[in-house]
Design a protein around this motif. Structure first.
Motif, PDB file in Angstrom:
ATOM      1  N   TRP A  67       0.845  -1.190   0.000  1.00  0.00           N
ATOM      2  CA  TRP A  67       0.000   0.000   0.000  1.00  0.00           C
ATOM      3  C   TRP A  67       0.885   1.246   0.000  1.00  0.00           C
ATOM      4  O   TRP A  67       1.916   1.279   0.675  1.00  0.00           O
ATOM      5  CB  TRP A  67      -0.898  -0.023   1.226  1.00  0.00           C
ATOM      6  N   ALA A  68       0.478   2.269  -0.775  1.00  0.00           N
ATOM      7  CA  ALA A  68       1.338   3.435  -0.983  1.00  0.00           C
ATOM      8  C   ALA A  68       0.620   4.717  -0.602  1.00  0.00           C
ATOM      9  O   ALA A  68       0.170   5.473  -1.465  1.00  0.00           O
ATOM     10  CB  ALA A  68       1.778   3.484  -2.445  1.00  0.00           C
ATOM     11  N   PRO A  69       0.514   5.011   0.703  1.00  0.00           N
ATOM     12  CA  PRO A  69      -0.074   6.284   1.116  1.00  0.00           C
ATOM     13  C   PRO A  69       0.925   7.418   0.959  1.00  0.00           C
ATOM     14  O   PRO A  69       2.135   7.178   0.815  1.00  0.00           O
ATOM     15  CB  PRO A  69      -0.400   6.040   2.590  1.00  0.00           C
ATOM     16  N   PRO A  70       0.472   8.672   1.009  1.00  0.00           N
ATOM     17  CA  PRO A  70       1.400   9.796   0.802  1.00  0.00           C
ATOM     18  C   PRO A  70       2.374  10.004   1.956  1.00  0.00           C
ATOM     19  O   PRO A  70       3.340  10.745   1.808  1.00  0.00           O
ATOM     20  CB  PRO A  70       0.456  11.003   0.675  1.00  0.00           C
ATOM     21  N   THR A  97      -2.867  11.536  13.179  1.00  0.00           N
ATOM     22  CA  THR A  97      -2.060  12.541  13.859  1.00  0.00           C
ATOM     23  C   THR A  97      -2.407  13.921  13.324  1.00  0.00           C
ATOM     24  O   THR A  97      -2.434  14.128  12.108  1.00  0.00           O
ATOM     25  CB  THR A  97      -0.562  12.272  13.635  1.00  0.00           C
ATOM     26  N   ALA A  98      -2.689  14.856  14.202  1.00  0.00           N
ATOM     27  CA  ALA A  98      -2.994  16.215  13.772  1.00  0.00           C
ATOM     28  C   ALA A  98      -1.818  16.773  12.970  1.00  0.00           C
ATOM     29  O   ALA A  98      -0.678  16.739  13.406  1.00  0.00           O
ATOM     30  CB  ALA A  98      -3.294  17.101  14.974  1.00  0.00           C
ATOM     31  N   GLY A  99      -2.115  17.292  11.793  1.00  0.00           N
ATOM     32  CA  GLY A  99      -1.057  17.843  10.946  1.00  0.00           C
ATOM     33  C   GLY A  99      -0.116  16.794  10.403  1.00  0.00           C
ATOM     34  O   GLY A  99       1.018  17.113  10.044  1.00  0.00           O
ATOM     35  N   GLY A 100      -0.567  15.526  10.327  1.00  0.00           N
ATOM     36  CA  GLY A 100       0.317  14.428   9.942  1.00  0.00           C
ATOM     37  C   GLY A 100       0.989  14.625   8.607  1.00  0.00           C
ATOM     38  O   GLY A 100       2.206  14.480   8.487  1.00  0.00           O
ATOM     39  N   TYR A 101       0.217  14.992   7.566  1.00  0.00           N
ATOM     40  CA  TYR A 101       0.837  15.139   6.260  1.00  0.00           C
ATOM     41  C   TYR A 101       1.650  16.424   6.165  1.00  0.00           C
ATOM     42  O   TYR A 101       2.651  16.479   5.447  1.00  0.00           O
ATOM     43  CB  TYR A 101      -0.212  15.070   5.147  1.00  0.00           C
ATOM     44  N   VAL A 102       1.244  17.450   6.870  1.00  0.00           N
ATOM     45  CA  VAL A 102       2.055  18.669   6.912  1.00  0.00           C
ATOM     46  C   VAL A 102       3.433  18.359   7.493  1.00  0.00           C
ATOM     47  O   VAL A 102       4.463  18.836   6.999  1.00  0.00           O
ATOM     48  CB  VAL A 102       1.351  19.772   7.730  1.00  0.00           C
ATOM     49  N   LYS A 103       3.467  17.537   8.528  1.00  0.00           N
ATOM     50  CA  LYS A 103       4.757  17.147   9.100  1.00  0.00           C
ATOM     51  C   LYS A 103       5.566  16.328   8.096  1.00  0.00           C
ATOM     52  O   LYS A 103       6.801  16.455   8.023  1.00  0.00           O
ATOM     53  CB  LYS A 103       4.539  16.356  10.387  1.00  0.00           C
ATOM     54  N   ILE A 149       5.525  16.732   4.895  1.00  0.00           N
ATOM     55  CA  ILE A 149       6.058  17.711   3.947  1.00  0.00           C
ATOM     56  C   ILE A 149       7.276  18.427   4.532  1.00  0.00           C
ATOM     57  O   ILE A 149       8.304  18.595   3.862  1.00  0.00           O
ATOM     58  CB  ILE A 149       4.965  18.720   3.566  1.00  0.00           C
ATOM     59  N   LYS A 150       7.179  18.836   5.778  1.00  0.00           N
ATOM     60  CA  LYS A 150       8.302  19.552   6.399  1.00  0.00           C
ATOM     61  C   LYS A 150       9.530  18.653   6.527  1.00  0.00           C
ATOM     62  O   LYS A 150      10.670  19.102   6.342  1.00  0.00           O
ATOM     63  CB  LYS A 150       7.870  20.107   7.751  1.00  0.00           C
ATOM     64  N   ARG A 151       9.311  17.380   6.842  1.00  0.00           N
ATOM     65  CA  ARG A 151      10.448  16.444   6.897  1.00  0.00           C
ATOM     66  C   ARG A 151      11.048  16.245   5.506  1.00  0.00           C
ATOM     67  O   ARG A 151      12.269  16.122   5.358  1.00  0.00           O
ATOM     68  CB  ARG A 151      10.009  15.110   7.502  1.00  0.00           C
ATOM     69  N   ALA A 152      10.179  16.209   4.493  1.00  0.00           N
ATOM     70  CA  ALA A 152      10.666  16.031   3.121  1.00  0.00           C
ATOM     71  C   ALA A 152      11.542  17.202   2.683  1.00  0.00           C
ATOM     72  O   ALA A 152      12.545  17.013   1.980  1.00  0.00           O
ATOM     73  CB  ALA A 152       9.488  15.865   2.171  1.00  0.00           C
ATOM     74  N   LEU A 153      11.185  18.403   3.095  1.00  0.00           N
ATOM     75  CA  LEU A 153      12.019  19.563   2.774  1.00  0.00           C
ATOM     76  C   LEU A 153      13.417  19.414   3.373  1.00  0.00           C
ATOM     77  O   LEU A 153      14.425  19.770   2.751  1.00  0.00           O
ATOM     78  CB  LEU A 153      11.345  20.836   3.284  1.00  0.00           C
ATOM     79  N   GLN A 154      13.482  18.849   4.566  1.00  0.00           N
ATOM     80  CA  GLN A 154      14.780  18.600   5.193  1.00  0.00           C
ATOM     81  C   GLN A 154      15.505  17.430   4.525  1.00  0.00           C
ATOM     82  O   GLN A 154      16.725  17.295   4.645  1.00  0.00           O
ATOM     83  CB  GLN A 154      14.590  18.310   6.678  1.00  0.00           C
ATOM     84  N   HIS A 155      14.739  16.606   3.805  1.00  0.00           N
ATOM     85  CA  HIS A 155      15.288  15.420   3.154  1.00  0.00           C
ATOM     86  C   HIS A 155      15.581  15.673   1.670  1.00  0.00           C
ATOM     87  O   HIS A 155      15.683  14.747   0.879  1.00  0.00           O
ATOM     88  CB  HIS A 155      14.304  14.259   3.303  1.00  0.00           C
ATOM     89  N   GLY A 156      15.678  16.939   1.305  1.00  0.00           N
ATOM     90  CA  GLY A 156      16.103  17.262  -0.056  1.00  0.00           C
ATOM     91  C   GLY A 156      15.000  17.491  -1.060  1.00  0.00           C
ATOM     92  O   GLY A 156      15.260  17.504  -2.279  1.00  0.00           O
ATOM     93  N   TRP A 157      13.738  17.684  -0.578  1.00  0.00           N
ATOM     94  CA  TRP A 157      12.650  17.925  -1.526  1.00  0.00           C
ATOM     95  C   TRP A 157      12.812  19.314  -2.130  1.00  0.00           C
ATOM     96  O   TRP A 157      12.535  20.318  -1.498  1.00  0.00           O
ATOM     97  CB  TRP A 157      11.302  17.804  -0.816  1.00  0.00           C
TER      98      TRP A 157
END
Length: 542
Positions: free
Chosen positions: A234-237, A284-290, A292-300
């Protein structure tokens, strides 16, 4: 002059000493080859993976016809768009790469059920029959599902909910059921009137067919293959999105002219990397926003991620999505693909199910695709469709052709043909709908309180988060038929602008429409006709 001569001679020396670095070499693979060979045309290698291990930037791997049962994990990519590593089928030859293996030694249990026992060591470190499908926003519908599958003569059977179901009389769909103990995997399958030892019966063995384990494997081209039978998860965002084929958080792939089918969840993945936060964000509240923020730190970023081309593929028989991508599809082009029979078995449910499902389709072009005969959304653009263009696509026989969810725009939907019962479900603002034909209903959501991102134009840089009052759309020069009703725009929080639209056969216009052209009694009787050279729209001339 002497300096120029020295430089010229130096270049010549470099070319002769390192020809593969200068121009790239061609490596050949054949089912009759040997991995101890040098990989030349007269002495080809046996496996695509070994060719991948040897390939350097600029090289081309030519694979000759027949069936290859292997997983390709490219250890490196190219250096740039001009110095790629290219994998391609030999011209005019059919190359089939499968994630399954043929299984013999089946024993009859009763008149219609056969059984086989397989040592767990056969599967190595990954056993699909013990791998349970799970994840954020997944709905198992009250039972357990595995990524394993059983194929009879190339077509998959249906996993049973219990062993008793397999032992019952054969119903509409032939069933299979697997159990895994400490040493052995046992599979029972309904094969009425078929001796599986005299037919081709395969089982999933590999999670993917072509997918790098490492991220940052850039500038790879894969074209001309048929790839099938993958035990994809399964491939969730919010998790690593593993497809039958995909770049895994890389840049600049070209996936073209392939047939991609029979993936348990997703066919092509342009999705995010994996980390310890995978599948922990649904509640989790703000789960996908978090995420996204982790992805920015991971080179997005525009410099490192996306810029893929997915072109002219035929994608089918995937139970979650034909093409999926969270974050890593940015700045990509998806064009000329045929996507059908997605989610059609209905084995499980959940969000993230569509012919094309993208989160953050930033500056993505989705053009000239034919998406049809799916039991989920045709295209689903979710969060951060910004600078996105959906143009000249044909969609028919889907429950909903297009769903745009909590996007702030701007995005443009132009020159498309929407023929399914629900043309568009819109829960977004900032969309421009221009020169489309709508033959189905249009559904407007009034408000969504979730805070979703607004990005700096043409980048992945997060500017702010904002809730989603709907509206602020543009409808220009569209043709609306029968079930279409734009009056739903009248109650939205943000006003829209409309002009030049035509409303026929009872289609309703909005109060925002300037000078609507309407003929409620005229039915153009639109029909989609398939011919040998393509699809045509037939209509009645009034």
């Amino acid at each position: 002059m002497k300096l120029i001569t020295k430089i010229f001679l130096g270049i010549l020396t470099w070319i002769f000493l390192y020809p593969s670095l200068a121009f790239g070499r061609t490596v050949y693979v054949s089912i009759r080859g040997n991995d101890l060979n040098p990989g030349t045309q007269s002495a080809p290698l046996r496996t695509i993976q070994h060719a991948s291990d040897l390939a350097m930037p600029g090289d081309t791997i030519i694979v000759h016809g027949r069936v290859y049962r292997e997983y390709i994990n490219p250890p490196r990519g190219g250096r740039s768009d001009l110095q790629r590593i290219v994998y391609e089928a030999a011209p005019g030859e059919h190359v089939l790469i499968k994630g399954s293996e043929i299984i013999k030694n089946w024993m009859r249990v009763n008149a219609s059920v056969w059984q086989v026992k397989i040592a767990n060591s056969f599967f190595g470190n990954f056993n699909p029959y013990g791998d349970i499908i799970h994840g954020d926003w997944f709905n198992p519908r009250g039972r357990v599902h595995h990524t394993g599958a059983v194929y009879l003569n190339g077509k998959w059977l249906t996993e049973a909910a219990s062993l008793n179901d397999v032992m019952s009389p054969v119903g509409k769909d032939a069933l299979w059921f697997g159990t895994v103990d400490e040493d052995t995997t046992t599979i029972r399958a309904q094969l009425k009137g078929v001796n599986p030892n005299k037919h081709t019966v395969g089982i999933n063995v590999r999670q993917s067919v072509f997918y790098p384990r490492d991220t940052g494997i850039n500038y790879i081209t894969v074209r001309g293959f048929t790839m099938e039978d993958a035990a994809t998860p399964w491939a969730p965002p919010t998790a690593q999105q593993i497809g039958l084929i995909g770049p895994n958080w890389s840049k600049g792939w070209i996936i073209a002219n392939n047939v991609i089918r029979y993936s348990m969840c997703s066919g092509i993945s342009l999705g995010k990397y994996g980390d310890q936060w995978d599948n922990t964000s649904e509640n989790t509240a703000g789960g996908y926003v978090k995420t996204i923020k982790r992805a920015l730190q991971h080179g997005w970023s525009k410099e490192h991620i996306g810029h893929h081309i997915v072109r002219n593929n035929i994608i089918s028989h995937c139970e979650q999505s034909g093409i999926v991508g969270s974050l890593a599809a940015v700045f990509s082009t998806i064009e000329g693909n045929t996507i059908y029979d997605i989610c059609n078995k209905g084995w499980f449910a959940g969000a993230e199910m569509a012919g094309i499902k993208l989160h953050a389709a930033v500056d993505v072009r989705i053009m000239r695709n034919h998406i049809y005969n799916n039991t989920c959304y045709g295209i689903w653009l979710d969060w951060m469709a910004q600078g996105t263009r959906v143009s000249r696509n044909l969609r028919n026989n889907n429950p909903t052709d297009l769903f745009v969810e909590v996007n702030h725009g701007p995005f443009i939907i132009d020159n498309n043909i929407f023929l399914s019962p629900l043309s568009i479900s819109t829960a977004s603002q900032g969309g421009a709908y221009i020169h489309n034909l709508f033959n189905g209903k249009i559904h407007f959501l009034y408000y969504d309180a979730r805070k979703t991102p607004i990005l700096k134009p043409h980048t992945t840089k997060l500017v702010s988060l904002h809730d989603n009052p709907m509206g602020d759309n543009r409808f220009y020069n569209n043709l609306f038929l029968q079930r279409c009703d734009l009056s739903g725009c009248d109650t939205l929080k943000l006003p829209s602008k409309m002009n030049g639209n035509v409303f026929l056969d009872g289609a309703k216009f909005s109060k925002d429409e300037d000078n609507p052209l309407a003929d409620s009694k005229f039915d153009p009787d639109i029909k989609l006709i398939k011919k040998s050279n393509g699809y045509y729209l037939q209509n009645k001339i009034g």
